[in-house]
Design a protein around this motif. Structure first.
Motif, PDB file in Angstrom:
ATOM      1  N   TYR A  33     144.228  18.789  45.007  1.00  0.00           N
ATOM      2  CA  TYR A  33     143.534  18.385  46.229  1.00  0.00           C
ATOM      3  C   TYR A  33     143.343  16.873  46.262  1.00  0.00           C
ATOM      4  CZ  TYR A  33     142.121  23.310  46.006  1.00  0.00           C
ATOM      5  OH  TYR A  33     142.104  24.682  45.932  1.00  0.00           O
ATOM      6  N   TYR A  35     140.627  14.264  48.182  1.00  0.00           N
ATOM      7  CA  TYR A  35     139.407  14.091  48.965  1.00  0.00           C
ATOM      8  C   TYR A  35     139.148  12.611  49.155  1.00  0.00           C
ATOM      9  CZ  TYR A  35     138.017  18.906  47.687  1.00  0.00           C
ATOM     10  OH  TYR A  35     137.940  20.267  47.508  1.00  0.00           O
ATOM     11  N   GLN A  37     135.591  10.156  49.780  1.00  0.00           N
ATOM     12  CA  GLN A  37     134.130  10.197  49.731  1.00  0.00           C
ATOM     13  C   GLN A  37     133.572   8.943  50.365  1.00  0.00           C
ATOM     14  OE1 GLN A  37     132.145  10.192  45.822  1.00  0.00           O
ATOM     15  NE2 GLN A  37     130.750  11.761  46.590  1.00  0.00           N
ATOM     16  N   LEU A  43     132.063  14.544  50.426  1.00  0.00           N
ATOM     17  CA  LEU A  43     133.469  14.729  50.093  1.00  0.00           C
ATOM     18  C   LEU A  43     134.177  15.472  51.225  1.00  0.00           C
ATOM     19  CD1 LEU A  43     132.980  15.712  46.386  1.00  0.00           C
ATOM     20  CD2 LEU A  43     134.595  13.972  47.136  1.00  0.00           C
ATOM     21  N   TYR A  48     145.872  19.355  50.566  1.00  0.00           N
ATOM     22  CA  TYR A  48     145.896  20.079  49.317  1.00  0.00           C
ATOM     23  C   TYR A  48     147.290  20.655  49.085  1.00  0.00           C
ATOM     24  CZ  TYR A  48     145.496  24.435  51.987  1.00  0.00           C
ATOM     25  OH  TYR A  48     145.705  25.484  52.860  1.00  0.00           O
ATOM     26  N   LYS A  57     147.286  20.674  55.361  1.00  0.00           N
ATOM     27  CA  LYS A  57     146.315  19.685  55.796  1.00  0.00           C
ATOM     28  C   LYS A  57     144.894  20.151  55.561  1.00  0.00           C
ATOM     29  CE  LYS A  57     149.291  17.958  59.509  1.00  0.00           C
ATOM     30  NZ  LYS A  57     149.421  17.743  60.971  1.00  0.00           N
ATOM     31  N   PHE A  90     139.379  10.873  45.653  1.00  0.00           N
ATOM     32  CA  PHE A  90     139.323  11.730  44.467  1.00  0.00           C
ATOM     33  C   PHE A  90     140.401  12.794  44.529  1.00  0.00           C
ATOM     34  CE2 PHE A  90     135.668  10.244  42.264  1.00  0.00           C
ATOM     35  CZ  PHE A  90     134.809   9.752  43.230  1.00  0.00           C
ATOM     36  N   LEU A  97     141.798  30.105  42.790  1.00  0.00           N
ATOM     37  CA  LEU A  97     140.905  29.802  43.907  1.00  0.00           C
ATOM     38  C   LEU A  97     139.468  30.225  43.634  1.00  0.00           C
ATOM     39  CD1 LEU A  97     143.149  30.649  46.974  1.00  0.00           C
ATOM     40  CD2 LEU A  97     142.531  28.403  46.079  1.00  0.00           C
TER      41      LEU A  97
ATOM     42  N   PRO B  44     132.951  13.699  40.439  1.00  0.00           N
ATOM     43  CA  PRO B  44     132.011  14.815  40.263  1.00  0.00           C
ATOM     44  C   PRO B  44     132.392  15.646  39.034  1.00  0.00           C
ATOM     45  CG  PRO B  44     132.749  14.657  42.543  1.00  0.00           C
ATOM     46  CD  PRO B  44     133.610  13.741  41.742  1.00  0.00           C
ATOM     47  N   LEU B  88     125.592  17.239  43.756  1.00  0.00           N
ATOM     48  CA  LEU B  88     126.269  17.811  44.918  1.00  0.00           C
ATOM     49  C   LEU B  88     126.278  19.334  44.795  1.00  0.00           C
ATOM     50  CD1 LEU B  88     129.463  15.558  44.734  1.00  0.00           C
ATOM     51  CD2 LEU B  88     127.561  15.232  46.296  1.00  0.00           C
ATOM     52  N   SER B  92     132.265  28.118  47.866  1.00  0.00           N
ATOM     53  CA  SER B  92     133.632  28.577  48.066  1.00  0.00           C
ATOM     54  C   SER B  92     133.620  30.015  48.574  1.00  0.00           C
ATOM     55  CB  SER B  92     134.407  28.512  46.750  1.00  0.00           C
ATOM     56  OG  SER B  92     135.660  29.156  46.870  1.00  0.00           O
ATOM     57  N   ASN B  94     136.460  31.789  48.245  1.00  0.00           N
ATOM     58  CA  ASN B  94     137.680  32.268  47.590  1.00  0.00           C
ATOM     59  C   ASN B  94     138.932  31.944  48.397  1.00  0.00           C
ATOM     60  OD1 ASN B  94     138.943  33.354  45.341  1.00  0.00           O
ATOM     61  ND2 ASN B  94     139.083  35.397  46.253  1.00  0.00           N
ATOM     62  N   ASP B  95     138.883  30.853  49.179  1.00  0.00           N
ATOM     63  CA  ASP B  95     140.125  30.327  49.719  1.00  0.00           C
ATOM     64  C   ASP B  95     140.318  28.927  49.138  1.00  0.00           C
ATOM     65  OD1 ASP B  95     138.807  29.550  53.067  1.00  0.00           O
ATOM     66  OD2 ASP B  95     138.398  28.688  51.108  1.00  0.00           O
ATOM     67  N   TYR B  96     141.187  28.150  49.720  1.00  0.00           N
ATOM     68  CA  TYR B  96     141.529  26.873  49.107  1.00  0.00           C
ATOM     69  C   TYR B  96     140.396  25.853  49.178  1.00  0.00           C
ATOM     70  CZ  TYR B  96     141.829  25.096  53.849  1.00  0.00           C
ATOM     71  OH  TYR B  96     141.524  24.727  55.127  1.00  0.00           O
ATOM     72  N   PHE B 100     131.097  21.015  50.597  1.00  0.00           N
ATOM     73  CA  PHE B 100     130.148  20.246  49.801  1.00  0.00           C
ATOM     74  C   PHE B 100     128.936  19.831  50.623  1.00  0.00           C
ATOM     75  CE2 PHE B 100     132.381  19.369  45.885  1.00  0.00           C
ATOM     76  CZ  PHE B 100     133.701  19.577  46.215  1.00  0.00           C
ATOM     77  N   GLY B 101     127.789  19.763  49.942  1.00  0.00           N
ATOM     78  CA  GLY B 101     126.667  19.054  50.510  1.00  0.00           C
ATOM     79  C   GLY B 101     126.900  17.558  50.382  1.00  0.00           C
TER      80      GLY B 101
END
Lengths: 112, 110
Positions: A33, A35, A37, A43, A48, A57, A90, A97, B44, B88, B92, B94-96, B100-101
């Motif tokens: 992935y 990301y 920030q 984030l 990915y 995307k 990042f 998963l 993180p 943070l 999830s 259980n997908d990709y 996040f907070g």
């Protein structure tokens, strides 16, 4: 620590230039992935990959492209950098998963 | 309504205090709940990972999940200056994707 190396760690460049960031992993994980920030945004997922040459995307993909020609490397390219792409980038990896993602230490990118 | 809301902080506490961090979420599909710690200029780092309601302890850290209220918490007991970081929450289904907070910055004063 998960074996993730991001390069470069810092980069300053000018608007309009192409920029490529590299993420290298030694864990043989399937998922990788990218990301960014930013203060106030947390984030945000850019792109990915779920396998070699398999990418998709994320929520903030405009202006970015990615490539994954080997399991261990995931490249993020800014074709023509803009000041709004100044950020900390990042890379993260996971093998499955339903397992947590593990992060690299980031690349600080400044576009002047 | 945002999918994840995290108490914004910042928090400043004396050494030895209990730190309490909270996140709420709206997506009922979230199955996995994480807390990450992020030191300045670092990535993180996974602190806690759980997939069930209730408490999970790891040393001075306790993660609490309440799926019925869509609420998770992280408690840090006997806080140390080395606990000073941004925390943070992450979710999830259980997908990709991880959601996040925005993070809560904690400072523990010696």
């Amino acid at each position: 620590d998960a074996g993730i190396t991001q390069s470069p760690r810092h980069k300053v460049t000018e608007t309009g230039t192409p920029v490529t960031l590299r993420c290298h992993q030694t864990e043989n994980h399937r998922y990788m992935y990218w990301y960014r920030q930013d203060p106030g945004h947390g984030l945000r997922l850019i792109h990915y990959s779920y396998g070699v040459k398999d990418t998709d995307k994320g929520e903030v993909s405009d202006g970015y492209s990615v490539s994954r020609s080997k399991t261990e490397d995931f490249l993020l390219t800014l074709e023509s950098a803009t000041s709004s792409q100044t950020s900390v980038y990042f890379c993260a990896i996971t093998g499955q998963l339903n397992q947590p993602q593990h992060f690299g230490d980031g690349t600080r990118l400044s576009i002047l | 309504q945002k999918e994840v809301e995290q108490d914004p902080g910042p928090l400043s506490v004396p050494e030895g205090a209990i730190v309490s961090l909270n996140c709420t979420y709206s997506n009922s599909a979230f199955q996995y709940f994480m807390w990450y710690r992020q030191y300045s200029r670092k990535g993180p780092e996974l602190l806690m990972y759980t997939y069930s309601s209730g408490n999970k302890e790891d040393g001075r850290f306790t993660a609490q999940v309440d799926k019925s209220s869509k609420y998770i918490s992280l408690f840090i007991r006997d806080s140390q200056p080395s606990d000073s970081a941004t925390y943070l929450c992450a979710f999830s289904s259980n997908d990709y994707k991880l959601s996040f907070g925005a993070g809560t910055t904690v400072t523990v004063r010696a």
